[in-house]
Scaffold this active site. Structure first.
Site, PDB file in Angstrom:
ATOM      1  N   ASN A 269     -12.473   5.366   2.176  1.00  0.00           N
ATOM      2  CA  ASN A 269     -11.354   5.836   2.890  1.00  0.00           C
ATOM      3  C   ASN A 269     -10.255   6.117   2.190  1.00  0.00           C
ATOM      4  O   ASN A 269      -9.948   5.124   1.440  1.00  0.00           O
ATOM      5  CB  ASN A 269     -10.906   4.958   4.013  1.00  0.00           C
ATOM      6  N   ALA A 270      -9.719   7.322   2.227  1.00  0.00           N
ATOM      7  CA  ALA A 270      -8.814   7.848   1.147  1.00  0.00           C
ATOM      8  C   ALA A 270      -9.083   7.660  -0.346  1.00  0.00           C
ATOM      9  O   ALA A 270      -8.391   7.226  -1.013  1.00  0.00           O
ATOM     10  CB  ALA A 270      -7.429   7.314   1.744  1.00  0.00           C
TER      11      ALA A 270
ATOM     12  N   ASP B  45      -7.071  -3.313   8.234  1.00  0.00           N
ATOM     13  CA  ASP B  45      -6.022  -2.136   8.235  1.00  0.00           C
ATOM     14  C   ASP B  45      -5.426  -1.754   9.575  1.00  0.00           C
ATOM     15  O   ASP B  45      -4.989  -0.726   9.702  1.00  0.00           O
ATOM     16  CB  ASP B  45      -6.951  -0.641   7.654  1.00  0.00           C
TER      17      ASP B  45
ATOM     18  N   GLY C 228      -4.216   3.938   9.649  1.00  0.00           N
ATOM     19  CA  GLY C 228      -4.466   2.661  10.197  1.00  0.00           C
ATOM     20  C   GLY C 228      -5.584   2.294  11.207  1.00  0.00           C
ATOM     21  O   GLY C 228      -6.464   3.363  11.352  1.00  0.00           O
TER      22      GLY C 228
ATOM     23  N   GLU D 103       0.775  -1.213   0.009  1.00  0.00           N
ATOM     24  CA  GLU D 103      -0.172  -0.088   0.160  1.00  0.00           C
ATOM     25  C   GLU D 103       0.819   1.389   0.065  1.00  0.00           C
ATOM     26  O   GLU D 103       1.554   1.650   1.174  1.00  0.00           O
ATOM     27  CB  GLU D 103      -0.888   0.041   1.215  1.00  0.00           C
TER      28      GLU D 103
ATOM     29  N   HIS E 169      -6.455   4.816  -2.416  1.00  0.00           N
ATOM     30  CA  HIS E 169      -5.833   6.089  -2.499  1.00  0.00           C
ATOM     31  C   HIS E 169      -5.815   6.916  -3.583  1.00  0.00           C
ATOM     32  O   HIS E 169      -4.539   7.347  -4.108  1.00  0.00           O
ATOM     33  CB  HIS E 169      -4.408   5.884  -1.592  1.00  0.00           C
TER      34      HIS E 169
ATOM     35  N   LEU F 228      -6.716   9.876  10.472  1.00  0.00           N
ATOM     36  CA  LEU F 228      -6.883   8.239  10.844  1.00  0.00           C
ATOM     37  C   LEU F 228      -5.598   7.651  10.220  1.00  0.00           C
ATOM     38  O   LEU F 228      -5.380   8.010   9.242  1.00  0.00           O
ATOM     39  CB  LEU F 228      -8.168   7.684  10.435  1.00  0.00           C
TER      40      LEU F 228
END
Length: 380
Positions: A215-216, A270, A306, A126, A191, A304
């Site tokens: 998320n992201a 995660d 992880g 990642e 991401h 945040l």
């Protein structure tokens, strides 16, 4: 080994009272009713296929980058507490020099030491091939565009144990997606700040996995629909969901479940190295983070970083929010990701001749026992 007086969750039904026979690491028999033979009496508890986490960085004081030469074994032993029997261990964004060091150490572990605790299936990289606009808890100065040459070097250093890569699809022309697929590596778009239409390029090439949905990433917008929109609109794309109740609001968890259905969701943690440790200050890669209860955030910005929740917590949370039937829940914990990783013939469901990867849960879905390839890896 016999596991008896069990409520066994199969792919298509539940055996309300039955027993399993395990021989030579595999499931030799699944029977209804009782047996007088010696065995492990689970006293009516749930028996499910072992959990598979395809996106976990670490926990219990170690991760891909943090800890001594035995860090990967330390994690494998401890993660069995969560009901996990198989997993991909994820790296974060590192310098190229450090990444080469870590992946070489990981390759050594996979080749010679992957013998205790839950079984690691390989690495999930990642970063660093992610969008600066959606970096989350990644060091922005180390981010670069997807690079085939760099990835090939890490494949070689890991002894061919790189199994999944998260990257921003809009930062490449499709050649990187094709490279991953040609090398039997799961391409996972995440991401990313892409618009929904940009996902079509990678989808048409075969990309069918999304890193931690919502998320992201670019989201659901009435005028600029992003990656989250594309992920929801493609029902055959498997989406990772961090269902700890922190990363995604319960109402959004419901929306994901209703829209994607249990066949296209995989629960992940995660989790980072502070999982299972007291509250306090820790590091994620080079970044300082603060852990408070199950929330882990960057010390400098509060973003945040992880997660600190265990896999079984995330399972309980999603089940309680959506009242998911057990035969559907095991798709989200085991079956879907086993299929995605190409290991469903050997694990991921309770089926004759598959590996005896099993988790025993009490009525509240707390882990009572984890059995990894026929051996007890954890008992409460």
């Amino acid at each position: 080994m016999i596991i008896k007086n069990a409520k066994i969750v199969l792919e298509d039904k539940i055996i309300e009272n039955g027993y399993l026979i395990v021989e030579n690491k595999k499931i030799a028999a699944i029977e209804e009713g009782t047996t007088v033979k010696e065995g492990i009496d689970v006293e009516g508890k749930w028996v499910l296929p072992g959990f598979i986490d395809c996106h976990v960085h670490g926990g219990y004081g170690v991760d891909f980058e943090t800890g001594d030469e035995n860090r990967f074994e330390t994690f494998a032993i401890n993660v069995a507490k969560e009901g996990i029997t198989k997993y991909l261990q994820a790296s974060v964004t590192n310098s190229q020099t450090n990444n080469e060091k870590y992946y070489q150490e990981f390759g050594t572990f996979m080749s010679t030491k992957n013998q205790v605790g839950a079984k690691c299936l390989g690495a999930h990289m990642e970063g660093p091939f992610i969008s600066p606009d959606r970096k989350g808890a990644h060091e922005v100065t180390l981010l670069i565009k997807p690079n085939i040459e760099i990835t090939q070097k890490l494949i070689d250093l890991s002894n061919n144990n790189l199994k999944m890569v998260t990257y921003a699809g809009e930062l490449q022309d499709g050649s990187y997606t094709s490279f991953l697929i040609e090398n039997q590596i799961v391409p996972s778009i995440g991401h990313s700040n892409m618009e929904a239409y940009e996902f079509e390029k990678d989808y048409n090439l075969g990309a069918r996995h999304i890193t931690h949905l919502f998320n992201a990433m670019s989201g659901v917008d009435q005028r600029r629909p992003g990656l989250a929109t594309a992920a929801l609109n493609h029902h055959d794309v498997l989406v990772e969901v961090i269902s700890d109740g922190i990363h995604i609001h319960p109402d959004t968890l419901k929306m994901i479940y209703d829209h994607k259905g249990p066949d296209n969701i995989c629960i992940i943690t995660d989790a980072m190295n502070a999982k299972g440790l007291p509250d306090g200050e820790y590091r994620l890669g080079e970044l300082k983070v603060i852990k408070q209860n199950m929330t882990v955030a960057l010390k400098e910005t509060g973003v945040l970083a992880g997660a600190g929740a265990t896999f079984d917590h995330n399972v309980r949370t999603y089940q309680q929010v959506c009242q998911i039937p057990m035969t559907q829940l095991i798709k989200m914990t085991s079956i879907n990701i086993a299929k995605q990783l190409g290991i469903f013939e050997s694990t991921g469901s309770l089926t004759l001749n598959k590996l005896a990867d099993i988790v025993v849960l009490d009525e509240n879905l707390n882990v009572a026992m984890t059995i990894i390839e026929g051996s007890v890896g954890y008992k409460n």
